[in-house]
Every structure is written in C-alpha cells, then in structure tokens.
Design a protein around this motif. Structure first.
Motif, PDB file in Angstrom:
ATOM      1  N   ASP A  96      41.420  49.501  45.444  1.00 41.43           N
ATOM      2  CA  ASP A  96      42.420  49.936  44.460  1.00 41.43           C
ATOM      3  C   ASP A  96      41.863  49.964  43.041  1.00 41.43           C
ATOM      4  OD1 ASP A  96      44.030  50.027  46.628  1.00 41.43           O
ATOM      5  OD2 ASP A  96      45.322  48.349  46.059  1.00 41.43           O
ATOM      6  N   LYS A  97      41.061  48.971  42.694  1.00 42.76           N
ATOM      7  CA  LYS A  97      40.503  48.913  41.342  1.00 42.76           C
ATOM      8  C   LYS A  97      39.546  50.076  41.097  1.00 42.76           C
ATOM      9  CE  LYS A  97      38.320  45.735  38.064  1.00 42.76           C
ATOM     10  NZ  LYS A  97      37.757  44.368  37.873  1.00 42.76           N
ATOM     11  N   GLN A 100      41.660  53.258  40.730  1.00 47.77           N
ATOM     12  CA  GLN A 100      42.345  53.284  39.431  1.00 47.77           C
ATOM     13  C   GLN A 100      41.381  53.687  38.326  1.00 47.77           C
ATOM     14  OE1 GLN A 100      41.844  50.712  36.796  1.00 47.77           O
ATOM     15  NE2 GLN A 100      43.125  52.034  35.494  1.00 47.77           N
ATOM     16  N   SER A 107      47.288  50.930  36.762  1.00 47.89           N
ATOM     17  CA  SER A 107      46.503  49.744  37.084  1.00 47.89           C
ATOM     18  C   SER A 107      46.321  49.690  38.592  1.00 47.89           C
ATOM     19  CB  SER A 107      47.240  48.491  36.596  1.00 47.89           C
ATOM     20  OG  SER A 107      48.486  48.384  37.262  1.00 47.89           O
ATOM     21  N   ALA A 108      45.663  48.632  39.063  1.00 46.23           N
ATOM     22  CA  ALA A 108      45.467  48.472  40.500  1.00 46.23           C
ATOM     23  C   ALA A 108      46.809  48.395  41.224  1.00 46.23           C
ATOM     24  CB  ALA A 108      44.632  47.223  40.775  1.00 46.23           C
TER      25      ALA A 108
END
Length: 248
Positions: A96-97, A100, A107-108
């Motif tokens: 996710d990071k 993003q 954000s995540a």
C-alpha cells in the motif's frame, strides 16, 4: 464459432487460464489460436506438449490473462481507469505504501480503502453471477443475444440484438454473400460489419490496397466499410493506414 462467442461462454476457471479444451484441440480464449493435442511444439529451441505450449503462447503474445482482461473496454469490465491502475499495481505485488507513493494520492490508508471497495465489488459480482445462473434455469423466455465482440470500442444499446434478429438482418442486407445496401441504423450496421469481418483472415496484416480489394468485392463503397470496421473495433490499423488487421 467466433472467438467472442467462445470467450463469453467460458467458465470462470477457463477464463482464468485463458484457454479452453476439447477432445482434440486447445483454443486460446484471447485470440483464437489453436493447438492440437498430442503434437509437440517448438519454442526457443525447446519442445513442449500442447497445453504447456498454449500457456507459453499466452505469456509471449498477451503478457498474461490478467493484463489482457484488464485492458478490455470499461463497459465489459465495469472498472474505471483508476481501478484498473490500482489492480495492476496490486498484481505486481506492491504494498500500500509503495502504491500510494507511485500514484501520489492520500495515504496508505487510502489505498486500503480502495482494496476494500474492490473486494466489495467482487462480492457483488459473485452474488449477481449466482442470481443470473439461477435465473437461467427458470427463464424459458429469455432470448439468445449475440455476444458482444471483445474488441468493441463502444458497448451500448446497439448490441441489444438477438441471434434471430441477426439472421433476419443478414438475409435482408446480403445477397449471395454481397452487401446490397449499407444500413443507416446503428444496430443494423453492427450486424453488417460483423458479417463482413468474417471474410478477413486472423493473424494477417493487410496493406490498404489488398484490404480495399476484398471489401470492394463485398460492397461498392469499400472506403465507408473500412472506416466503420475500424470505428467499431473490428479492425486495427497503423497510424499511417499502411497496415490493417483484425483485432483480437
């Protein structure tokens, strides 16, 4: 049978694999390529049995079944461009990071929200599919619709046509395989173009002169027909119009 008919008739497992099998052949659902069972096929100085060779064909020609399906028209997948981008990044194994950062959004936790929304869409799709399968068992009056060709550029009411209607329109507009009149109505035009596309070879690139000659034998205004074959997603061409081929 047209590859679009085979594609839409395939089971979920067959769609995931990208091919179907019968007693003698294995057929690629993405382009119609067929290999015969019991035959050994060469690829990059190695020999492969038919099923393994078909998987190699899908990887080398279409990258993956996932990529092929994701690239289909929005009306056929129900996915927005943003959702397609997210799914592609998920498929690549990014967290996710990383996603993003690459997309530059929120954000995540924003990405996790998108994951949740896509899972919700999956649950809805499964429920709807089950409903339609159950309906199929009871709805004796449901007409047999002509499948939408996979390369359609626009999917709308023009595709609301039954197989019976298609046969009547072909009889109306063709005489001994030759188009007698090019229809004005969109739905009828689609049927005519689909029929004309059957006269063209798959996995073959036509130069403009060669294509014009084939179309001219089917209808006098071959330029009109050629243009609509491209507009409706049956044909693809180079930017300079020097080469044409059937889309898969």
């Amino acid at each position: 049978m047209e590859i679009s008919n085979v594609f839409w008739s395939a089971s979920l497992e067959e769609l995931k694999s990208g091919y179907i099998q019968d007693s003698d052949f294995i057929t690629c659902l993405l382009c119609g390529e067929r290999v015969e069972k019991g035959i050994v096929y060469p690829y990059e100085n190695r020999l492969y049995e038919a099923e393994r060779y078909m998987r190699i064909h899908i990887e080398s020609t279409h990258l993956s079944v996932f990529d092929y399906l994701l690239a289909m028209d929005k009306k056929l997948t129900g996915l927005t461009e943003h959702q397609k981008k997210l799914l592609s990044l998920f498929y690549q194994g990014k967290n996710d990071k990383e996603i993003q950062k690459e997309l530059g959004i929120g954000s995540a936790s924003t990405i996790r929200h998108h994951r949740f929304a896509l899972k919700e869409k999956e649950r809805q799709a499964k429920t709807f599919l089950a409903i339609m399968e159950l309906l199929k068992e009871k709805d004796e009056h449901a007409p047999a619709f002509v499948p939408v060709h996979k390369t359609a550029t626009m999917v709308d009411e023009r595709y609301n046509i039954t197989q019976e209607e298609q046969e009547l329109l072909i009889h109306k507009y063709f005489s001994q395989g030759v188009l007698t009149k090019f229809p004005n109505k969109e739905k009828q035009r689609l049927v005519v173009l689909r029929e004309i596309s059957k006269h063209l070879k798959t996995d073959y690139h036509y130069d403009e002169k060669e294509l014009n000659q084939i179309l001219k034998e089917l209808y006098e205004d071959y330029v009109l027909v050629r243009r609509y074959l491209v507009d409706y997603g049956f044909l693809q061409r180079t930017s300079d119009g020097s080469s044409y081929w059937l889309k898969k």
